[in-house]
Design an enzyme around this catalytic site. Sequence first.
Site, PDB file in Angstrom:
ATOM      1  N   LYS A 200       0.799  -1.239   0.000  1.00  0.00           N
ATOM      2  CA  LYS A 200       0.000   0.000   0.000  1.00  0.00           C
ATOM      3  C   LYS A 200       0.829   1.285   0.000  1.00  0.00           C
ATOM      4  O   LYS A 200       0.360   2.315  -0.464  1.00  0.00           O
ATOM      5  CB  LYS A 200      -0.975   0.010   1.192  1.00  0.00           C
ATOM      6  CG  LYS A 200      -2.120  -0.979   1.034  1.00  0.00           C
ATOM      7  CD  LYS A 200      -3.111  -0.860   2.185  1.00  0.00           C
ATOM      8  CE  LYS A 200      -4.217  -1.882   2.049  1.00  0.00           C
ATOM      9  NZ  LYS A 200      -5.197  -1.783   3.142  1.00  0.00           N
TER      10      LYS A 200
ATOM     11  N   ALA B 258      -5.315   1.047   8.432  1.00  0.00           N
ATOM     12  CA  ALA B 258      -6.775   1.205   8.436  1.00  0.00           C
ATOM     13  C   ALA B 258      -7.171   2.412   9.289  1.00  0.00           C
ATOM     14  O   ALA B 258      -8.002   3.238   8.884  1.00  0.00           O
ATOM     15  CB  ALA B 258      -7.444  -0.068   8.950  1.00  0.00           C
TER      16      ALA B 258
HETATM   17  P1  NDP Z   1      -1.633  -2.590  10.494  1.00  0.00           P
HETATM   18  O1  NDP Z   1      -0.720  -3.756  10.690  1.00  0.00           O
HETATM   19  O2  NDP Z   1      -1.190  -1.411   9.717  1.00  0.00           O
HETATM   20  O3  NDP Z   1      -2.088  -2.040  11.944  1.00  0.00           O
HETATM   21  C1  NDP Z   1      -2.485  -2.892  12.988  1.00  0.00           C
HETATM   22  C2  NDP Z   1      -2.871  -2.050  14.201  1.00  0.00           C
HETATM   23  O4  NDP Z   1      -3.369  -2.948  15.208  1.00  0.00           O
HETATM   24  C3  NDP Z   1      -1.710  -1.285  14.824  1.00  0.00           C
HETATM   25  O5  NDP Z   1      -2.167  -0.045  15.289  1.00  0.00           O
HETATM   26  C4  NDP Z   1      -1.302  -2.172  16.014  1.00  0.00           C
HETATM   27  O6  NDP Z   1      -0.738  -1.452  17.079  1.00  0.00           O
HETATM   28  C5  NDP Z   1      -2.676  -2.671  16.434  1.00  0.00           C
HETATM   29  N1  NDP Z   1      -2.621  -3.887  17.235  1.00  0.00           N
HETATM   30  C6  NDP Z   1      -2.235  -5.135  16.847  1.00  0.00           C
HETATM   31  N2  NDP Z   1      -2.354  -5.986  17.861  1.00  0.00           N
HETATM   32  C7  NDP Z   1      -2.807  -5.264  18.937  1.00  0.00           C
HETATM   33  C8  NDP Z   1      -3.140  -5.598  20.295  1.00  0.00           C
HETATM   34  N3  NDP Z   1      -3.028  -6.832  20.778  1.00  0.00           N
HETATM   35  N4  NDP Z   1      -3.618  -4.607  21.095  1.00  0.00           N
HETATM   36  C9  NDP Z   1      -3.763  -3.340  20.622  1.00  0.00           C
HETATM   37  N5  NDP Z   1      -3.450  -2.977  19.354  1.00  0.00           N
HETATM   38  C10 NDP Z   1      -2.983  -3.931  18.537  1.00  0.00           C
HETATM   39  O7  NDP Z   1      -2.947  -3.214   9.884  1.00  0.00           O
HETATM   40  P2  NDP Z   1      -4.123  -2.446   9.088  1.00  0.00           P
HETATM   41  O8  NDP Z   1      -4.380  -1.156   9.762  1.00  0.00           O
HETATM   42  O9  NDP Z   1      -3.844  -2.462   7.643  1.00  0.00           O
HETATM   43  O10 NDP Z   1      -5.350  -3.441   9.327  1.00  0.00           O
HETATM   44  C11 NDP Z   1      -5.954  -3.557  10.601  1.00  0.00           C
HETATM   45  C12 NDP Z   1      -7.144  -4.483  10.483  1.00  0.00           C
HETATM   46  O11 NDP Z   1      -8.097  -3.846   9.626  1.00  0.00           O
HETATM   47  C13 NDP Z   1      -6.816  -5.831   9.847  1.00  0.00           C
HETATM   48  O12 NDP Z   1      -7.311  -6.863  10.670  1.00  0.00           O
HETATM   49  C14 NDP Z   1      -7.545  -5.814   8.523  1.00  0.00           C
HETATM   50  O13 NDP Z   1      -8.107  -7.058   8.222  1.00  0.00           O
HETATM   51  C15 NDP Z   1      -8.646  -4.804   8.766  1.00  0.00           C
HETATM   52  N6  NDP Z   1      -9.060  -4.145   7.524  1.00  0.00           N
HETATM   53  C16 NDP Z   1     -10.341  -4.319   7.130  1.00  0.00           C
HETATM   54  C17 NDP Z   1     -10.794  -3.773   5.956  1.00  0.00           C
HETATM   55  C18 NDP Z   1     -12.208  -3.994   5.560  1.00  0.00           C
HETATM   56  O14 NDP Z   1     -12.550  -3.668   4.412  1.00  0.00           O
HETATM   57  N7  NDP Z   1     -13.061  -4.487   6.444  1.00  0.00           N
HETATM   58  C19 NDP Z   1      -9.918  -2.963   5.097  1.00  0.00           C
HETATM   59  C20 NDP Z   1      -8.572  -2.792   5.636  1.00  0.00           C
HETATM   60  C21 NDP Z   1      -8.170  -3.394   6.803  1.00  0.00           C
HETATM   61  P3  NDP Z   1       0.854  -1.147  17.179  1.00  0.00           P
HETATM   62  O15 NDP Z   1       1.135  -0.084  16.155  1.00  0.00           O
HETATM   63  O16 NDP Z   1       1.068  -0.630  18.531  1.00  0.00           O
HETATM   64  O17 NDP Z   1       1.528  -2.448  16.894  1.00  0.00           O
END
Ligand code: NDP
Length: 283
Positions: A72, A135
């Site tokens: 992306k 996201a």
């Molecule tokens: P990223 O990897 O960019 O971000 C993940 C985020 O989740 C980070 O902020 C991370 O925090 C946080 N995180 C992960 N584990 C934990 C935890 N145990 N406790 C608290 N925070 C946590 O992923 P994306 O933003 O691209 O995607 C996130 C979700 O959105 C995915 O599951 C994806 O499937 C979903 N999504 C859905 C879409 C839809 O159309 N429905 C479209 C795009 C995404 P930290 O930075 O601190 O690690």
Amino acid sequence: MSNQNFRSILTGSFSTPCAGNPTVRMIEAGYAAAGIDARYINCDVKPENLREAVRGARAMEWIGFNCSIPHKIKIIEHLDDLAESARLIGAVNCIANRNGKLIGNNTDGQGFLASLKSVVDPAGKRVLIMGAGGAARAISVELALAKVSHITIYNQELEAAQNIAKIVNENTEAKAEAHEWSSTVKVPEGIDIVINATSVGFGDAEAIADVDVNTIKKNHIVADVIPNPPNTKLLRESAARGATTVHGLGMLVNQGRIGVKIWMDKELDADVMKKTLSNIFGV
Ligand code: NDP
């Protein structure tokens, strides 16, 4: 000699791994229902092959394509221009081919917004977002452009949340603040909309982000980005407390529809696409 046209419009997706991504089924069901002779090809593109994949799409005159993890951000260097929100978000998931020029868009946040708008107009609302990944970034920018009044962002890694708050504060009329997520999040007074934009809950119906569900009330709207399984524990706990819930399948359907609208100015049937996903996920 037949006058029939045997050339389909080509669209698709570049990501890796790609086998678990159901978008192809959803979009092709939409094309079929609309009588559009187009294909959506789900391609496994490794990072080292992204440049060649984009050159291929250009050479074969694909009219547009999506990209997902891990492309992306990296895709931007292969494009000719960016739409405003994609520029602010700093990531692209939807590329349109306009007479050979590739224009990057970001439809994740727009898809979320369309889904949220089925229950509320977010203008003037105060929002709590958990997570600060791609996201969360896309959703924050689109909510700010849709004139929410305030966004509170919680993330484990504070800097990522601060970066989003900075983008919102410097480029939109909304105000945003960032917090380190170091203990259980309590939904503050005055919040209207609570959003899980973390990956917590993906593939695990019992996983829930560290939020005090007893601070969720019936006047709240609680939205989750997780498409699979869509009825996350956060949404179940919120519904049990009377809150209105919005699941991640609506975001997926709407970002797909918005992409097709950008590519060919056609509206696909949301119900057909939703039903296709519901059948896949058994919900
Ligand atoms: P990223 O990897 O960019 O971000 C993940 C985020 O989740 C980070 O902020 C991370 O925090 C946080 N995180 C992960 N584990 C934990 C935890 N145990 N406790 C608290 N925070 C946590 O992923 P994306 O933003 O691209 O995607 C996130 C979700 O959105 C995915 O599951 C994806 O499937 C979903 N999504 C859905 C879409 C839809 O159309 N429905 C479209 C795009 C995404 P930290 O930075 O601190 O690690």
